[in-house]
Write an enzyme that holds these catalytic residues in place. Structure first.
Site, PDB file in Angstrom:
ATOM      1  N   ASN A   9     -14.655  -4.054 -32.993  1.00 10.04           N
ATOM      2  CA  ASN A   9     -14.405  -3.693 -34.395  1.00 10.04           C
ATOM      3  C   ASN A   9     -14.529  -4.983 -35.193  1.00 10.04           C
ATOM      4  OD1 ASN A   9     -13.442  -2.996 -36.892  1.00 10.04           O
ATOM      5  ND2 ASN A   9     -11.342  -2.568 -36.237  1.00 10.04           N
ATOM      6  N   LYS A  11     -14.414  -5.437 -38.279  1.00 13.90           N
ATOM      7  CA  LYS A  11     -13.639  -5.469 -39.530  1.00 13.90           C
ATOM      8  C   LYS A  11     -14.532  -5.996 -40.655  1.00 13.90           C
ATOM      9  CE  LYS A  11      -9.507  -5.681 -36.763  1.00 13.90           C
ATOM     10  NZ  LYS A  11      -8.091  -5.997 -36.656  1.00 13.90           N
ATOM     11  N   HIS A  94      -7.576   3.452 -38.480  1.00 19.75           N
ATOM     12  CA  HIS A  94      -7.148   2.100 -38.097  1.00 19.75           C
ATOM     13  C   HIS A  94      -5.903   1.731 -38.903  1.00 19.75           C
ATOM     14  CE1 HIS A  94      -7.061  -2.214 -37.508  1.00 19.75           C
ATOM     15  NE2 HIS A  94      -7.791  -2.014 -36.432  1.00 19.75           N
ATOM     16  N   GLU A  96      -5.112  -0.832 -40.379  1.00 18.41           N
ATOM     17  CA  GLU A  96      -5.400  -1.529 -41.638  1.00 18.41           C
ATOM     18  C   GLU A  96      -5.776  -0.528 -42.736  1.00 18.41           C
ATOM     19  OE1 GLU A  96      -8.131  -4.311 -39.865  1.00 18.41           O
ATOM     20  OE2 GLU A  96      -6.451  -5.254 -38.828  1.00 18.41           O
ATOM     21  N   GLU A 166      -3.192   1.004 -30.625  1.00 16.86           N
ATOM     22  CA  GLU A 166      -3.191  -0.350 -31.178  1.00 16.86           C
ATOM     23  C   GLU A 166      -1.830  -0.645 -31.795  1.00 16.86           C
ATOM     24  OE1 GLU A 166      -7.462  -1.807 -32.048  1.00 16.86           O
ATOM     25  OE2 GLU A 166      -6.675  -0.897 -33.858  1.00 16.86           O
ATOM     26  N   GLY A 172      -4.365  -9.084 -34.214  1.00 17.30           N
ATOM     27  CA  GLY A 172      -4.672 -10.343 -34.869  1.00 17.30           C
ATOM     28  C   GLY A 172      -3.564 -11.371 -34.780  1.00 17.30           C
ATOM     29  N   SER A 211      -5.188  -8.009 -29.868  1.00 19.66           N
ATOM     30  CA  SER A 211      -5.288  -9.319 -29.219  1.00 19.66           C
ATOM     31  C   SER A 211      -5.795  -9.230 -27.783  1.00 19.66           C
ATOM     32  CB  SER A 211      -3.955 -10.063 -29.282  1.00 19.66           C
ATOM     33  OG  SER A 211      -3.581 -10.287 -30.638  1.00 19.66           O
TER      34      SER A 211
END
Ligand code: 13P
Length: 249
Positions: A9, A11, A94, A96, A166, A172, A211
């Site tokens: 991904n 991003k 996701h 985010e 996730e 991250g 991660s």
């Protein structure tokens, strides 16, 4: 046995030049990887991904999509546009998108159903925040996220989606869930899928994301219910991404 799947991904990263280097680097280093591999790129680069990856073992797709088929939705990208550039996958829900764009479980469920109807494979993300984990709400949160999707797609379709666990606190941050922590949630998710459709649940791929790096990927993917990875940062360097693909193979 379920095959392994490793998905990058990207991003909001990339440029024409950087993408070309990254994708050719991945193709050159792929050897005879046994795992299935895909990259989910920013929408403007789907054309470039298709140009470079067409005919290769690496599939591609997008990171989000509208639930609407076409029309007056400024700034949105629809399923047929993803298909126009040969996309196979689309990430939906996701964290985010949920956090920064207010995407609800219901909207994510709608997008999942629309992706399936269009013949794309949705990669449906679920995961809890640190506050939720510390409050003991992990399973309640991911169950509610998954319930909405299952209700929208029905029991017959559960192995047509890819699920990705996730944990938000691992994204991250360099803080990976331990293999045991991740496996616990993956097993519970699969149990839920089984309750919906026992046979199909054995074929549903459940990826881990947060991660994942070349040095922790093998241990995570050795867990019985972890079928691969959804990779952020480490998908932006060919060598790191290839390291994870090798760990999955
Ligand atoms: P990182 O691998 O950078 O933690 O990101 C994970 C992720 O969000 C993939 O969708």
């Amino acid at each position: 046995m379920r095959p392994k799947l490793v998905v990058g991904n990207w991003k909001m990263n990339g440029s024409r030049v950087a993408n070309a280097t990254l994708l050719t680097g991945i193709l050159e280093g792929l050897d005879n990887a046994k795992a299935a591999v895909a990259v989910c790129v920013p929408a403007p680069y789907l054309f470039q991904a298709e140009e470079i990856l067409k005919g290769s073992p690496v599939a591609w797709g997008a990171q989000d999509v509208s639930c609407h088929p076409v029309g007056a939705y400024t700034g949105e990208v629809c399923m047929t546009m993803l298909q126009d550039f040969g996309s196979r996958y689309v990430i939906v829900g996701h964290s985010e998108r949920r956090a920064y764009h207010g995407e609800t479980n219901e909207l994510v469920a709608k997008k999942t159903g629309a992706a399936l109807a269009a013949g794309l494979t949705p990669i449906v993300c679920v995961g809890e925040t640190l506050v939720q984990r510390e409050a003991g709400q992990t399973m309640a949160v991911v169950n509610a996220q998954l319930d909405a999707v299952l209700e929208a797609i029905g029991a017959q379709a559960i192995d047509k989606i890819v699920l990705a666990y996730e944990p938000v606190w691992a994204i991250g941050t360099g803080k990976t869930a331990t293999p045991a922590m991740a496996q616990e949630v993956h097993a519970a998710l699969r149990e839920k899928l089984r309750a919906c459709n026992a046979e199909a649940a054995e074929n549903t791929l459940v990826l881990y994301g947060g991660s994942m790096k070349p040095d922790n990927a093998a241990d995570l993917m050795a867990q019985p219910d972890i079928d691969g990875g959804l990779i952020g940062g480490a998908a932006l360097k060919a060598e790191d991404f290839l390291g994870i693909i090798r760990a999955a193979s």
